[in-house]
Design a protein around this motif. Sequence first.
Motif, short mmCIF file in Angstrom:
data_model
loop_
_atom_site.label_atom_id
_atom_site.label_comp_id
_atom_site.label_asym_id
_atom_site.label_seq_id
_atom_site.Cartn_x
_atom_site.Cartn_y
_atom_site.Cartn_z
N GLY A 315 85.37 -8.23 23.12
CA GLY A 315 84.69 -8.89 24.22
C GLY A 315 83.28 -8.39 24.43
N ILE A 316 82.69 -8.89 25.51
CA ILE A 316 81.35 -8.41 25.88
C ILE A 316 81.36 -7.95 27.33
N PHE A 317 80.67 -6.85 27.57
CA PHE A 317 80.53 -6.28 28.90
C PHE A 317 79.06 -6.45 29.26
N ALA A 318 78.78 -7.28 30.27
CA ALA A 318 77.38 -7.63 30.54
C ALA A 318 77.00 -7.33 31.97
N LYS A 319 75.78 -6.83 32.15
CA LYS A 319 75.25 -6.56 33.49
C LYS A 319 73.92 -7.28 33.63
N GLY A 320 73.64 -7.80 34.82
CA GLY A 320 72.37 -8.49 35.03
C GLY A 320 72.20 -8.92 36.47
N ILE A 321 71.48 -10.03 36.65
CA ILE A 321 71.12 -10.51 37.99
C ILE A 321 71.50 -11.97 38.14
N LYS A 322 72.11 -12.31 39.29
CA LYS A 322 72.36 -13.71 39.63
C LYS A 322 71.94 -13.91 41.09
N ASP A 323 71.09 -14.89 41.35
CA ASP A 323 70.59 -15.17 42.70
C ASP A 323 70.10 -13.90 43.39
N GLY A 324 69.40 -13.07 42.66
CA GLY A 324 68.82 -11.86 43.24
C GLY A 324 69.81 -10.71 43.41
N GLN A 325 71.08 -10.93 43.09
CA GLN A 325 72.10 -9.87 43.26
C GLN A 325 72.49 -9.31 41.89
N LYS A 326 72.82 -8.00 41.87
CA LYS A 326 73.32 -7.41 40.63
C LYS A 326 74.70 -7.96 40.31
N LYS A 327 75.00 -8.13 39.05
CA LYS A 327 76.30 -8.70 38.67
C LYS A 327 76.81 -8.03 37.39
N THR A 328 78.13 -7.85 37.31
CA THR A 328 78.74 -7.26 36.10
C THR A 328 79.95 -8.10 35.71
N ILE A 329 80.03 -8.52 34.45
CA ILE A 329 81.23 -9.23 34.01
C ILE A 329 81.69 -8.71 32.65
N TYR A 330 82.96 -8.97 32.39
CA TYR A 330 83.56 -8.59 31.11
C TYR A 330 84.32 -9.82 30.63
N ILE A 331 83.92 -10.37 29.49
CA ILE A 331 84.65 -11.52 28.91
C ILE A 331 85.35 -10.99 27.66
#
Length: 410
Positions: A315-331
Amino acid sequence: MSNKTLIIGAGGVGNVVAFKCAMNVETFGEITLASRTLSKCDAIAANVKKKTGVNLNTLKVDADSIPELIEVIKDTQADMVINVALPYQDLTIMDACTQCGVDYLDTANYEHPDTAKFEYKEQWARDDQFKEANIMGLLGSGFDPGVTNVFCAYAQKHYFDEIHTIDILDCNAGDHGYPFATNFNPEINLREVSAKGRYWQKNDNGEGKWIETNPMEIKQVWDYPEIGPKDSYLLYHEEMESLVKHIKGLKRIRFFMTFGESYLSHMKCLENVGMLGIEEVEHKGMKIVPMEFLATLLPDPASLGPRTKGKTNIGIFAKGIKDGQKKTIYIYQVSDHEQCYAEVMSQGVSYTTGVPAMIGAKLLLEGKWQGKGVFNMEEFDPDPFMEELNRQGLPWKVMELDEDEDRRVD
Ligand code: NDP
């Protein structure tokens, strides 16, 4: 009019592609499996017929020879070629496809037999030829590269305005009972894991740079859903080369793969005695390549299927920004080796490579992924591919985490 599909390569992955194309025969139409050893094609065709009722044509071809390839493509009147031979054959097969005006797909970037480079340069250089021939080339449609690129495109499309960091996490917790064996072609596998590691990072001036590490120098422990914590080592992996070009706002990308202690100590020992060498050495008046000789001694990856138990999780573990907020997901996607074998008589590593190869080819033949030239997977809309993964045996999950939550446990 029904399609005609040519699969080249009758190894572990070729077996899965043959099964899965047969299971989607309404798209793939008349299917031909061609490889260097005809008996391997015939054995796969017999199993496919028994399990699915679909007849495959079989042919012998030396895919190092462009004239032989052209003859086979013309004889079969193929609409597309799925290349699951070895990375050494990518360029000859691509060139035969441009000369015949036929679409092309592979699962691994070109490698010269004498130098392991892991780069897309020579395949990307064929973009103009593909455009002139009015055909499409889809590069790296396996799992990694392949599904991992699509996961990144899916994350970019649905979860982020900007992705800042990506860790690609590849865990194989399968056990085949041998002290040492490789799950796919030994030469390709051992070249990959004994090479120097590399990851990409932007410096304070915003310039992206590749940072080299010694083989297995960086170890982290990641917690893989449905498997648990595993030692994971930083490697260079080819999908990073195209992802740094295509993912918006990226600041760092790394790739980690799990290895057990037994695998690593065997590999170190083989390396220390020179058995991983890819240059010819003289032996009793004969020239041999140590790595090729080792591949002859090791169990055939295709034979691991009935013995392998346990799961894979990539999978991928990704961190970034959505609508000005920090976000972390793992697919991620979890496969079970025994279930893979029950379905198509191959272990999970071949299965997780062969299914995406079939899906890429299906989207291309159905016109859902279209283009003229040479493309990497993340350049297309990820949604139809993600839907097919769920339908064709590789269901995936998205885990949304707290902004600073990690899956690292060391
Ligand atoms: P195998 O070694 O099991 O099979 C390779 C097949 O290619 C064999 O049947 C071999 O024929 C055939 N072949 C080799 N040279 C030629 C040639 N000159 N002409 C015709 N046929 C040839 O490998 P795998 O099935 O494990 O791997 C297939 C591909 O998938 C590789 O490129 C590998 O790098 C890639 N891969 C990609 C992954 C991903 O996730 N993207 C993961 C795993 C693999 P013969 O047996 O007769 O010698």
